[in-house]
Scaffold this motif. Sequence first.
Motif, PDB file in Angstrom:
ATOM      1  N   ASN A 422       0.853  -1.178   0.000  1.00 38.60           N
ATOM      2  CA  ASN A 422       0.000   0.000   0.000  1.00 38.60           C
ATOM      3  C   ASN A 422       0.897   1.240   0.000  1.00 38.60           C
ATOM      4  O   ASN A 422       1.861   1.293   0.776  1.00 38.60           O
ATOM      5  CB  ASN A 422      -0.896  -0.041   1.249  1.00 38.60           C
ATOM      6  CG  ASN A 422      -1.840   1.124   1.318  1.00 38.60           C
ATOM      7  OD1 ASN A 422      -1.426   2.249   1.542  1.00 38.60           O
ATOM      8  ND2 ASN A 422      -3.117   0.852   1.139  1.00 38.60           N
ATOM      9  N   PRO A 423       0.613   2.255  -0.848  1.00 39.65           N
ATOM     10  CA  PRO A 423       1.471   3.455  -0.857  1.00 39.65           C
ATOM     11  C   PRO A 423       1.569   4.136   0.503  1.00 39.65           C
ATOM     12  O   PRO A 423       2.643   4.581   0.901  1.00 39.65           O
ATOM     13  CB  PRO A 423       0.792   4.354  -1.897  1.00 39.65           C
ATOM     14  CG  PRO A 423       0.098   3.407  -2.816  1.00 39.65           C
ATOM     15  CD  PRO A 423      -0.365   2.274  -1.940  1.00 39.65           C
ATOM     16  N   LEU A 424       0.449   4.208   1.238  1.00 40.20           N
ATOM     17  CA  LEU A 424       0.501   4.852   2.553  1.00 40.20           C
ATOM     18  C   LEU A 424       1.372   4.056   3.520  1.00 40.20           C
ATOM     19  O   LEU A 424       2.135   4.639   4.313  1.00 40.20           O
ATOM     20  CB  LEU A 424      -0.914   4.998   3.112  1.00 40.20           C
ATOM     21  CG  LEU A 424      -1.794   6.061   2.448  1.00 40.20           C
ATOM     22  CD1 LEU A 424      -3.179   6.052   3.063  1.00 40.20           C
ATOM     23  CD2 LEU A 424      -1.164   7.438   2.586  1.00 40.20           C
ATOM     24  N   LEU A 425       1.277   2.730   3.469  1.00 37.72           N
ATOM     25  CA  LEU A 425       2.127   1.897   4.319  1.00 37.72           C
ATOM     26  C   LEU A 425       3.599   2.111   3.969  1.00 37.72           C
ATOM     27  O   LEU A 425       4.460   2.186   4.859  1.00 37.72           O
ATOM     28  CB  LEU A 425       1.748   0.429   4.150  1.00 37.72           C
ATOM     29  CG  LEU A 425       2.550  -0.587   4.975  1.00 37.72           C
ATOM     30  CD1 LEU A 425       2.299  -0.382   6.450  1.00 37.72           C
ATOM     31  CD2 LEU A 425       2.185  -2.012   4.570  1.00 37.72           C
ATOM     32  N   LEU A 457       7.760   9.779  -3.588  1.00 37.47           N
ATOM     33  CA  LEU A 457       7.220   9.852  -4.950  1.00 37.47           C
ATOM     34  C   LEU A 457       7.115   8.454  -5.570  1.00 37.47           C
ATOM     35  O   LEU A 457       6.101   8.115  -6.202  1.00 37.47           O
ATOM     36  CB  LEU A 457       8.106  10.743  -5.810  1.00 37.47           C
ATOM     37  CG  LEU A 457       7.638  10.960  -7.247  1.00 37.47           C
ATOM     38  CD1 LEU A 457       6.325  11.728  -7.261  1.00 37.47           C
ATOM     39  CD2 LEU A 457       8.687  11.735  -8.038  1.00 37.47           C
ATOM     40  N   ALA A 458       8.149   7.634  -5.383  1.00 35.48           N
ATOM     41  CA  ALA A 458       8.109   6.272  -5.925  1.00 35.48           C
ATOM     42  C   ALA A 458       6.987   5.462  -5.295  1.00 35.48           C
ATOM     43  O   ALA A 458       6.286   4.704  -5.984  1.00 35.48           O
ATOM     44  CB  ALA A 458       9.449   5.585  -5.692  1.00 35.48           C
ATOM     45  N   ALA A 459       6.789   5.601  -3.987  1.00 44.85           N
ATOM     46  CA  ALA A 459       5.711   4.862  -3.319  1.00 44.85           C
ATOM     47  C   ALA A 459       4.342   5.323  -3.790  1.00 44.85           C
ATOM     48  O   ALA A 459       3.437   4.516  -4.014  1.00 44.85           O
ATOM     49  CB  ALA A 459       5.832   5.026  -1.801  1.00 44.85           C
ATOM     50  N   GLY A 460       4.166   6.642  -3.951  1.00 45.42           N
ATOM     51  CA  GLY A 460       2.863   7.167  -4.335  1.00 45.42           C
ATOM     52  C   GLY A 460       2.423   6.744  -5.719  1.00 45.42           C
ATOM     53  O   GLY A 460       1.228   6.542  -5.968  1.00 45.42           O
ATOM     54  N   VAL A 478      11.643  10.187 -10.397  1.00 49.24           N
ATOM     55  CA  VAL A 478      12.232  10.046  -9.059  1.00 49.24           C
ATOM     56  C   VAL A 478      13.651  10.619  -9.035  1.00 49.24           C
ATOM     57  O   VAL A 478      14.041  11.326  -8.099  1.00 49.24           O
ATOM     58  CB  VAL A 478      12.227   8.562  -8.632  1.00 49.24           C
ATOM     59  CG1 VAL A 478      13.077   8.358  -7.386  1.00 49.24           C
ATOM     60  CG2 VAL A 478      10.808   8.092  -8.371  1.00 49.24           C
ATOM     61  N   GLY A 479      14.441  10.329 -10.081  1.00 49.29           N
ATOM     62  CA  GLY A 479      15.795  10.875 -10.137  1.00 49.29           C
ATOM     63  C   GLY A 479      15.794  12.390 -10.186  1.00 49.29           C
ATOM     64  O   GLY A 479      16.571  13.054  -9.471  1.00 49.29           O
ATOM     65  N   LEU A 480      14.925  12.980 -11.014  1.00 49.84           N
ATOM     66  CA  LEU A 480      14.847  14.441 -11.090  1.00 49.84           C
ATOM     67  C   LEU A 480      14.395  15.032  -9.759  1.00 49.84           C
ATOM     68  O   LEU A 480      14.915  16.068  -9.322  1.00 49.84           O
ATOM     69  CB  LEU A 480      13.879  14.847 -12.205  1.00 49.84           C
ATOM     70  CG  LEU A 480      14.342  14.568 -13.643  1.00 49.84           C
ATOM     71  CD1 LEU A 480      13.244  14.898 -14.632  1.00 49.84           C
ATOM     72  CD2 LEU A 480      15.603  15.374 -13.960  1.00 49.84           C
ATOM     73  N   THR A 481      13.446  14.387  -9.114  1.00 49.77           N
ATOM     74  CA  THR A 481      12.960  14.899  -7.824  1.00 49.77           C
ATOM     75  C   THR A 481      14.055  14.854  -6.764  1.00 49.77           C
ATOM     76  O   THR A 481      14.259  15.826  -6.019  1.00 49.77           O
ATOM     77  CB  THR A 481      11.745  14.074  -7.359  1.00 49.77           C
ATOM     78  OG1 THR A 481      10.721  14.169  -8.341  1.00 49.77           O
ATOM     79  CG2 THR A 481      11.226  14.576  -6.022  1.00 49.77           C
TER      80      THR A 481
END
Length: 768
Positions: A422-425, A457-460, A478-481
């Motif tokens: 889960n993204p929140l987890l 960001l990757a999880a979301g 993700v790399g740019l962020t």
Amino acid sequence: MMIRPAIDGTFSPPVHRPVKPLPTPLLKQFVTSLLRSRLSRTAIGLVIVLGMSTAFGEKFYAQPQLKAGDIAPQTIVAPYADQVQDAAATAIKQQEARQIFPMFMVDPLKTETSKRQLTQTLTAAAALRQQLGPWPIVDPARLSLTHQRSIRRATPQEWQQVIQALATKPGPSLTPWQTATIAQLQPASDRTALIAALSDARQRYQTALTTAPDQGFSPTGFVHSQSLFDLSEADWQRLQTALPPLADRILTQGLSVGLPQETRQKAFLMQAQAVLPPATQMLAVQMLRQSLEPNIVADLDQTAQAADTAVRNVPPVVINIAANQVIVPAGSPIAPEQARLLEHFKLDRRIVSFRRFAQFSTAIGLGLASFYLLAAKLYPAKRPQDDGLILLLTLSTALLILIGVPSVNLPMVGLLLGSFYNPLLAIVTLCGISSLLPIGLGLSVKPILASLAGGILAAGYSARVRSREDSVLLGLIVGLTQGFVYFILGWFSQMPWSELAKWTALYGLLGLAWCIIAIGISPYLERSFDLITTTRLVELANLNRPLLKRLAAETPGTFQHTLAVANLAEAAGRELGCNIELIRTGTLYHDIGKMHDPLAFIENQMGRDNKHTEIDDPWASAIIIRKHVTEGSVMARRAGLPAAVRRFIPEHQGAQLISYFHHQALQRQRQDPTIVVQDADFRYAGPNPQSRETAIVMLADSCEAALRSLHNASPEIAANMIQKIFRARWQDGVLAESGLHRHDLDPIAEAFLQVWQQTNHQRIAYPS
């Protein structure tokens, strides 16, 4: 014993063949019972806390007992000869080398601004001179230039006295210049015209003085000096021609910000003296002072490059230590450089700070307890092996840092946990890891925050990855962020531009690299921990998979039924916000067990004789029908399908009655009361649906066959059919453990009806 008719017409004892679960190995039973023990769970929890404390708490269990400022308990000598690089002294020299004189450059933008301001100054000055009219006012032979200047600057009262004196005899109260002016104007024959011309020039002069501030000239500047208004037209033209090249030469040489005004004025005057006559020199200096701005600025890039070069050229400070050389004598305080030598030779006597380590472990224990309580709400379907994977990924961050990997792997952890659970987890886990790193391992905040931003960001967005193109795009983002966040943090901390650019690019590439690693190891973790991701579900739903190709070839009717059920279930799942990919994939495999005996199912008979008519035994037919569930589970396990997909095979039937053959058995019982019909002989082994997804497939599977049997039926008839099936399933209790509520059935029924209407639309009758 009650008897029933056999297939051959004779009578035989009833055959009751319930599907027995496979025996559980003794070792597995022992492990399961051990894990369910409260004492065992407590012991496992303590081991986990101790392991995490050990991984993240290096600062607390490896503290030097002898450090700078302590008193040496004894004389400590070097155990062997060595050359020790003094990193601190080297860093001090490098810092001194970095403090070089800054390099400057001429700013072209400021140069153009100064040139534009000078042009505006000359234009405004020319406009003021235009307002003054011609100069001199009259012929100097009739009235000297000195007296013309005095008349133009005189007050109205002084000029009125001159006019009155010309009409009468001069009085004793006149000033010398008034007396001299009257003496020159008295004999003039055209005195009236002269007075009119002089009065007009005075008026123009006053108007020019009033207009000067509006055109950008200070009242205390050169406008009030004699130079601008008293220049001849030839000198003014020469000044206008010479001043721009003079300003170009000054700006090319550069004007520094800290240059004193007196020094700047002297420099301007020296430049003006070389090209201008004395009458215009001070006016040129005043115009240059008002127009030209400093245009020399610091060249940060060149300064940073020069500083980096100077730092690289600094040789390391090396200390030659002989064997048995005294590092620190007994009883003396340990200096910082001596502490570094003790650390190099492993003589600093590292110890465990039990108090701080216990405090850190307690904090981790409380954090883990809070995490598990929160995880139970965020991801209720979490299994014990899921806890192991989450712990493994969490510990990987600390272990990679301890072995010297120069990066934090939070993007990898976020992408994997978000895809698996889960993204929140995943975000909660990332926040917990990032809070431990600076406390226990002493990492800098900048790399942690940059990596945390990439991980969140990757999880979301992990649940939206459905193809390799999505994976590539997510890795780049993700790399740019991660690089951008590091750039912002470095910019606020005033890092040198060259260092900031280098580390920004490095952290951007590291963010992309961790995503690539996560994508690479994801299939292995999926297999090892029996996990599903959106990408894996999309791959399993490919109709070119071997098992699905067999299903289409060996059981074409079942295959078409499967596709129809998938359309119904997917539409209903979308209405309830369920996992659409899981529903579609599970539906495609829910009836693969029918391949064990395709002709036992009517959709595959295609006009052939019904096999069950030949058998003529509802008990035997029920066994054959029920077997498609057990055989399907075996096929799915052999094909390596994940457990979440395999659950659709038994749960789409649950513990329902095989109603057709159950009804046949009841009819025989009415004909022969000696026959006993047991419901267990005609029920599937179950379990009933344990999730909303499998429950929706059960309803879709039941409704698809019933709706297919309707020909030229109205939507009302189809809706009544769906409601009848739903009511039967609800009253039978097979949906009790699925998580579906009564109010969920209405949107499911509406979705089913819409799909049925779309596939049973009317067509135009073509002529024969």
